[in-house]
Design an enzyme around this catalytic site. Structure first.
Site, short mmCIF file in Angstrom:
data_model
loop_
_atom_site.label_atom_id
_atom_site.label_comp_id
_atom_site.label_asym_id
_atom_site.label_seq_id
_atom_site.Cartn_x
_atom_site.Cartn_y
_atom_site.Cartn_z
N GLN A 128 -71.21 -58.42 -65.38
CA GLN A 128 -71.32 -57.34 -64.38
C GLN A 128 -71.39 -55.98 -65.08
O GLN A 128 -70.41 -55.56 -65.70
CB GLN A 128 -70.09 -57.37 -63.47
CG GLN A 128 -70.02 -56.24 -62.46
CD GLN A 128 -68.68 -56.24 -61.71
OE1 GLN A 128 -67.67 -56.68 -62.24
NE2 GLN A 128 -68.69 -55.73 -60.51
N GLY A 129 -72.52 -55.30 -64.96
CA GLY A 129 -72.69 -53.99 -65.59
C GLY A 129 -72.57 -52.87 -64.57
O GLY A 129 -73.58 -52.31 -64.15
N SER A 131 -69.28 -50.47 -64.60
CA SER A 131 -68.53 -49.34 -65.18
C SER A 131 -69.23 -48.75 -66.39
O SER A 131 -69.91 -49.47 -67.14
CB SER A 131 -67.14 -49.81 -65.62
OG SER A 131 -66.47 -50.43 -64.55
N GLU A 246 -66.03 -59.61 -54.76
CA GLU A 246 -65.26 -59.54 -56.01
C GLU A 246 -63.77 -59.41 -55.71
O GLU A 246 -62.94 -59.99 -56.38
CB GLU A 246 -65.74 -58.34 -56.85
CG GLU A 246 -64.95 -58.19 -58.15
CD GLU A 246 -65.46 -57.09 -59.07
OE1 GLU A 246 -66.39 -56.35 -58.68
OE2 GLU A 246 -64.90 -56.96 -60.17
N SER A 362 -59.21 -50.13 -59.10
CA SER A 362 -57.76 -50.09 -59.30
C SER A 362 -57.03 -50.16 -57.95
O SER A 362 -57.58 -49.85 -56.90
CB SER A 362 -57.36 -48.82 -60.05
OG SER A 362 -57.41 -47.72 -59.17
N ASN A 363 -55.74 -50.58 -58.02
CA ASN A 363 -54.99 -50.73 -56.77
C ASN A 363 -54.74 -49.39 -56.08
O ASN A 363 -54.62 -49.34 -54.86
CB ASN A 363 -53.69 -51.48 -57.04
CG ASN A 363 -53.95 -52.97 -57.27
OD1 ASN A 363 -55.07 -53.36 -57.58
ND2 ASN A 363 -52.94 -53.79 -57.11
N GLU A 364 -54.70 -48.30 -56.87
CA GLU A 364 -54.58 -46.99 -56.23
C GLU A 364 -55.80 -46.74 -55.34
O GLU A 364 -55.69 -46.29 -54.20
CB GLU A 364 -54.48 -45.87 -57.28
CG GLU A 364 -53.17 -45.84 -58.06
CD GLU A 364 -53.12 -46.90 -59.16
OE1 GLU A 364 -54.18 -47.42 -59.58
OE2 GLU A 364 -52.00 -47.24 -59.60
C1 LIG Z 1 -59.86 -56.66 -67.76
C2 LIG Z 1 -60.92 -55.79 -67.16
C3 LIG Z 1 -62.15 -56.32 -66.92
C4 LIG Z 1 -63.17 -55.53 -66.40
N1 LIG Z 1 -64.40 -56.08 -66.23
C5 LIG Z 1 -65.42 -55.30 -65.81
C6 LIG Z 1 -66.74 -55.83 -65.73
O1 LIG Z 1 -66.99 -57.01 -66.03
N2 LIG Z 1 -67.73 -55.02 -65.33
C7 LIG Z 1 -67.51 -53.71 -64.97
O2 LIG Z 1 -68.46 -53.04 -64.59
N3 LIG Z 1 -66.26 -53.17 -65.06
C8 LIG Z 1 -65.21 -53.94 -65.46
N4 LIG Z 1 -63.96 -53.39 -65.57
C9 LIG Z 1 -63.77 -51.96 -65.29
C10 LIG Z 1 -62.96 -51.64 -64.05
O3 LIG Z 1 -63.75 -51.79 -62.89
C11 LIG Z 1 -62.46 -50.20 -64.21
O4 LIG Z 1 -61.53 -50.21 -65.28
C12 LIG Z 1 -61.80 -49.67 -62.96
O5 LIG Z 1 -62.73 -49.48 -61.93
C13 LIG Z 1 -61.06 -48.34 -63.24
O6 LIG Z 1 -61.90 -47.43 -63.86
P1 LIG Z 1 -61.48 -46.69 -65.23
O7 LIG Z 1 -61.01 -47.73 -66.17
O8 LIG Z 1 -62.59 -45.81 -65.64
O9 LIG Z 1 -60.20 -45.82 -64.84
P2 LIG Z 1 -60.21 -44.38 -64.15
O10 LIG Z 1 -61.17 -44.38 -63.01
O11 LIG Z 1 -60.35 -43.34 -65.21
O12 LIG Z 1 -58.75 -44.35 -63.55
C14 LIG Z 1 -57.60 -44.06 -64.36
C15 LIG Z 1 -56.37 -44.06 -63.46
O13 LIG Z 1 -56.50 -43.03 -62.45
C16 LIG Z 1 -56.36 -43.58 -61.14
N5 LIG Z 1 -57.28 -42.91 -60.22
C17 LIG Z 1 -58.60 -42.60 -60.47
N6 LIG Z 1 -59.14 -41.99 -59.37
C18 LIG Z 1 -58.15 -41.94 -58.43
C19 LIG Z 1 -58.11 -41.45 -57.08
N7 LIG Z 1 -59.18 -40.93 -56.50
N8 LIG Z 1 -56.94 -41.59 -56.42
C20 LIG Z 1 -55.84 -42.16 -56.99
N9 LIG Z 1 -55.84 -42.62 -58.27
C21 LIG Z 1 -56.97 -42.53 -58.97
C22 LIG Z 1 -56.74 -45.04 -61.29
O14 LIG Z 1 -56.13 -45.84 -60.29
C23 LIG Z 1 -56.20 -45.38 -62.68
O15 LIG Z 1 -54.82 -45.67 -62.59
C24 LIG Z 1 -62.91 -54.17 -66.07
C25 LIG Z 1 -61.65 -53.63 -66.29
C26 LIG Z 1 -60.66 -54.41 -66.83
C27 LIG Z 1 -59.31 -53.79 -67.08
#
Ligand SMILES: Cc1cc2nc3c(=O)[nH]c(=O)nc-3n(C[C@H](O)[C@H](O)[C@H](O)COP(=O)(O)OP(=O)(O)OC[C@H]3O[C@@H](n4cnc5c(N)ncnc54)[C@H](O)[C@@H]3O)c2cc1C
Length: 376
Positions: A128-129, A131, A246, A362-364
């Site tokens: 899945q591409g 992020s 998902e 994320s759960n938030e």
């Molecule tokens: C094990 C794993 C597998 C993954 N696999 C894939 C994959 O196969 N393909 C893919 O595309 N992605 C994948 N991901 C990416 C995943 O979807 C992102 O990590 C996720 O959406 C969070 O984005 P970020 O890591 O950029 O964190 P950020 O968006 O930078 O968030 C950082 C923190 O800020 C909080 N936050 C951000 N915005 C808000 C808001 N508006 N309100 C409250 N809190 C907020 C978040 O909850 C988090 O705690 C994977 C991630 C993990 C950990």
């Protein structure tokens, strides 16, 4: 809950149990028991998928017209519960559970005929591409450019956290095809061949030491425009549809199996046992909610998907913590490989599962979505 024990389903349950007893190989069951992640490596999951496929059971949730077994919601739930109970590995969700439903919904007849049988058989393994380094929670900020050139798009940029990209021969990706208007309005959804020149995959190690995800780089990668799913600049709707699949699903069957194996031990002191018992009650409630979600009772699919994601992943993390406490020093003393699997992998599983409240949104963010859906 009584639905699961309806006598009319006894014959169905017996059929599933008999099949699992006869056909789930011991080496696959043992490898699944020691897996530290919900994402099982394909050398374990694909052989099991092929066995299920030969029986017509690789995709219980697919409509019969595309190769599903035609089971009712409750039969599908029983199948998941029996597989978890027997210790069968999870199948990779990226193909069967994520991209397949959107190909069914948005795909042309050629795309359906080409991709769906290959997903079912395991011939195609998907990643899945979505992020990017600057686009996670704020997914619409994604920047991987796809510029039209004759019949192709030319892609430049990168994707990150791409689970199993190092195993996959296919990727579904969100790409930027326009900078006009709202960010969501300039995104398209593409189906890629990972062997296309210009794609490179760099590993990223997790906290637990696993190589599970990657960063994927695109350097002048040519993708036929015919590989687009849905309209140009219409990818956001496809992505939202996919995310429902998902996030939702069945957390309780696997977690009940794990918890019951811990509760069956007779060496647990009373305070810890009370905590395990409390989680058993939580799991009954989660199971009841999953059954309601499957039948679409009392809420939209998107609402249930977000609620189950929050409840399922946070319950899993509490069980991980309890498993470490039950394991005690056994978690560190598996030199002879004789420690029961749930205890031997308690610590790496705990570490790996920290990611569960981040991935799939994320759960938030899920709590925010739930508030918006319920409160308007
Ligand atoms: C094990 C794993 C597998 C993954 N696999 C894939 C994959 O196969 N393909 C893919 O595309 N992605 C994948 N991901 C990416 C995943 O979807 C992102 O990590 C996720 O959406 C969070 O984005 P970020 O890591 O950029 O964190 P950020 O968006 O930078 O968030 C950082 C923190 O800020 C909080 N936050 C951000 N915005 C808000 C808001 N508006 N309100 C409250 N809190 C907020 C978040 O909850 C988090 O705690 C994977 C991630 C993990 C950990």
């Amino acid at each position: 809950m009584d639905m699961l024990n309806d006598p009319a389903l006894t014959a169905f349950r017996e059929e599933i149990r008999a099949f699992l007893t006869a056909h789930l190989p011991g080496d696959i069951r043992r490898a699944a028991a020691r897996a530290t992640s919900v994402f099982i490596d394909p050398d374990v999951s694909l052989p099991w998928q092929r066995i299920l496929h030969a029986q017509g059971w690789a995709a219980p949730d697919w409509p019969a017209e595309f190769g599903g077994p035609g089971w009712s919601e409750i039969e599908r739930y029983i199948f998941a519960a029996e597989c978890a109970q027997a210790g069968a590995p999870n199948l990779a969700p990226m193909g069967l559970k994520m991209v397949a439903p959107v190909i069914m919904h948005y795909g042309s007849s050629e795309q359906r005929a080409h991709y769906l049988p290959r997903i079912l058989s395991g011939e195609d393994y998907w990643c899945q591409g979505f992020s990017e380094p600057g686009a996670g929670s704020d997914l619409a900020a994604l920047q991987l450019r796809a510029v039209p050139d004759s019949d192709d798009y030319v892609l430049n940029g990168s994707k990150i956290w791409t689970t199993h990209a190092h195993f996959a021969n296919r990727m579904f990706a969100l790409v930027r095809t326009s900078n006009e208007g709202k960010p969501q309005a300039g995104i398209s959804f593409l189906l890629l061949d990972m062997a296309t020149p210009g794609i490179s995959v760099e590993p990223i190690r997790t906290l637990a030491g696993d190589h599970e995800f990657n960063q994927v780089f695109f350097d002048d990668v040519r993708v036929p425009q015919a590989n687009r799913l849905g309209d140009e600049n219409g990818g956001w709707s496809v992505a939202k549809h996919l995310l429902t699949f998902e996030r939702g699903g069945k957390y309780a069957p696997t977690l009940i199996g794990r918890l019951e194996r811990l509760r069956a031990r007779d060496d647990i002191e009373p305070v810890l046992r009370a905590q395990l018992d409390r989680e058993a009650v939580t799991l009954k409630a989660l199971q009841a909610l999953e059954l309601k979600a499957m039948r679409g009772v009392g809420g939209s699919a998107a609402l249930y998907a977000s609620a189950l994601k929050v409840l399922g992943t946070e319950t899993a993390q509490r069980i991980d913590t309890l498993a470490c406490e039950v394991a005690g020093h056994a978690a560190w003393a598996d030199a002879d490989g004789q420690t029961p699997a749930d205890l031997a992998v308690a610590v790496p599983r705990y570490l790996n599962d920290r990611a569960a409240t981040i991935y799939a949104g994320s759960n938030e963010i899920q709590r925010d979505l739930i508030a918006r859906m319920m409160l308007g």
